[in-house]
Write an enzyme that holds these catalytic residues in place. Sequence first.
Site, mmCIF file in Angstrom:
data_model
loop_
_atom_site.group_PDB
_atom_site.id
_atom_site.type_symbol
_atom_site.label_atom_id
_atom_site.label_comp_id
_atom_site.label_asym_id
_atom_site.label_seq_id
_atom_site.Cartn_x
_atom_site.Cartn_y
_atom_site.Cartn_z
ATOM 1 N N CYS A 165 -5.174 93.899 -58.280
ATOM 2 C CA CYS A 165 -4.758 92.783 -58.551
ATOM 3 C C CYS A 165 -5.548 92.133 -59.532
ATOM 4 C CB CYS A 165 -4.657 91.538 -57.410
ATOM 5 S SG CYS A 165 -4.184 90.037 -57.936
ATOM 6 N N ASP A 167 -6.975 89.490 -60.314
ATOM 7 C CA ASP A 167 -7.997 88.582 -59.598
ATOM 8 C C ASP A 167 -9.363 88.984 -60.212
ATOM 9 O OD1 ASP A 167 -9.610 87.083 -57.969
ATOM 10 O OD2 ASP A 167 -7.760 86.392 -56.975
ATOM 11 N N HIS A 233 -5.124 92.365 -51.975
ATOM 12 C CA HIS A 233 -6.332 91.852 -51.234
ATOM 13 C C HIS A 233 -5.852 90.709 -50.318
ATOM 14 C CE1 HIS A 233 -6.561 88.165 -54.133
ATOM 15 N NE2 HIS A 233 -5.629 89.108 -54.670
ATOM 16 N N CYS A 244 -4.008 86.294 -52.150
ATOM 17 C CA CYS A 244 -3.713 86.341 -53.449
ATOM 18 C C CYS A 244 -2.832 85.257 -53.720
ATOM 19 C CB CYS A 244 -3.033 88.027 -53.447
ATOM 20 S SG CYS A 244 -2.367 88.354 -54.895
HETATM 21 ZN ZN LIG Z 1 -4.199 88.828 -56.200
#
Ligand SMILES: [Zn+2]
Length: 504
Positions: A165, A167, A233, A244
């Site tokens: 991801c 993030d 995640h 997430c």
């Molecule tokens: Zn994420």
Amino acid sequence: MRGARTLPQRPLAPTAPSRRQLQRPGGAGGSGSRPHRAHPLTDQRENALLIDYEERIKGCFDRIVPLLQQLASLQREPDFSARAQELARAQLGFSLPQFVLDQTWVEGLDMKRLYAWCVFRAYEAMSRDFFGHDPLRGARSHERTAAMGNTLLEQGFHLLDISPCADGRLAHTVSSVLRLPYGLVRRRSHAGAMFDVSRSVKRWVGTEHRRFRESVPNAATEPTSYLKVVVYHFSSRDPSHQGCAAHGSDDAAAAAAGLQRLQDFRQAIENGFCCGASVDLLLIGMDTDTDAIRVHVPAADHVIDLLHWVDGLALYEDSSSLSPQQGRELIAQRVAEACPGQCDEGMQRFIALLLEHNISQIDLVRSHFGGAYSDAGHAERFIGVGIGFKEVHLRNLTYFAHLETVEEAASDLDVGIKIFRGLNVSRGLPIPVVIRFDYSGSIPGARERAIADCERVREAMHVRYGDLCDRGLLHTLLSIRDRDRGEPAETIAMSIPLAPEAAH
Ligand SMILES: [Zn+2]
């Protein structure tokens, strides 16, 4: 004026504790904490190297605010300008824009501009350090990378393509959480790990073509696979809020969406190419609090079970009193037990290796962050927009918005701006945005197109976030990099003028 060429190797006594030091609840040396006993499978040398790197790079970003606060109290002193430069060079490793300091007596220090300038200089220094010194020992030229490349080939994989991801809490997935040399891995981060299937097919074609034409990394006749990995995640400490965002903090939904995307990719390859063309798939979950992974072991017939996995944290606990050899045997046993069918031997060994590597990372989080990070949510230092950022391998350093046009990822960008309204604007600090496009220098006109892409995204951001730009609360750095050469990113333009006559 140019900054110094490298970051200081060691932080020079900061005047205030860094953001990370403030956030560390039970870190090493914390009063009353029991000494940490390293796990028998932990690579302590690697952990020391990673911690040193994190403290050096993030420390530079985190010393910016304390430095500016120090300058605020000094700005009426007669030798202010010289002292300010001296402090900046000692604490951050680069100089400040002289003309901003020279104008202090008229309007006071322009802290917003100075803050953005410092963040951009810290980013440039990080890029120079990464490509100049290979601090994570992950470049293709490093012997560690070559050795791991051979291991992967022996396990049956000629390319690792990992989509975590986007993030910022997953930016260290490759180098730290999985302990893989970054030079071996094709990393493409996307919100929710939702990678683009069509672009991935193109990259697969390029890889297979190169094997066919050049036998790199091995000949196309060798029975090895292209391995595509998705890393979703979740948060063990606050599962319903800090998971997430792209999947509503629902880890079952994140895993299911990741698996579907992987299966779509394999389907695309099998439908589009003949002669039994296929790829191997792997689904991994990551706890952003502890960095422990869970691996959904795939069967040889590609079946992946969403409800069963090998739990890295449980393995850590259960093997902590075993000898290294017994620990490895336990890992292999758990991997075999978690397989929903007959397991491919090479895949089994690869997963066991990842789980062993992850034990070192779990240990690092235990020894330096009290077992779980205190910055459970977002704490990024800047927003990275565009295509590139190969040098970003630190947790919570960068919020990524991977895009070619602002329109295609407007929602990702809006989320980033919202996060930074909380992190920075609420404290009166601007949002630093690095717009970056990497290009292939061997392709005619690619450099010019990368510059044009940077400028186009900057203009679109000015339109979309005009209120913040007008108030000096959003600054941009335009940056490009030739990915065919091992050079650092090159700054093209900055929203902070380099001299008063250049101001507009
Ligand atoms: Zn994420």
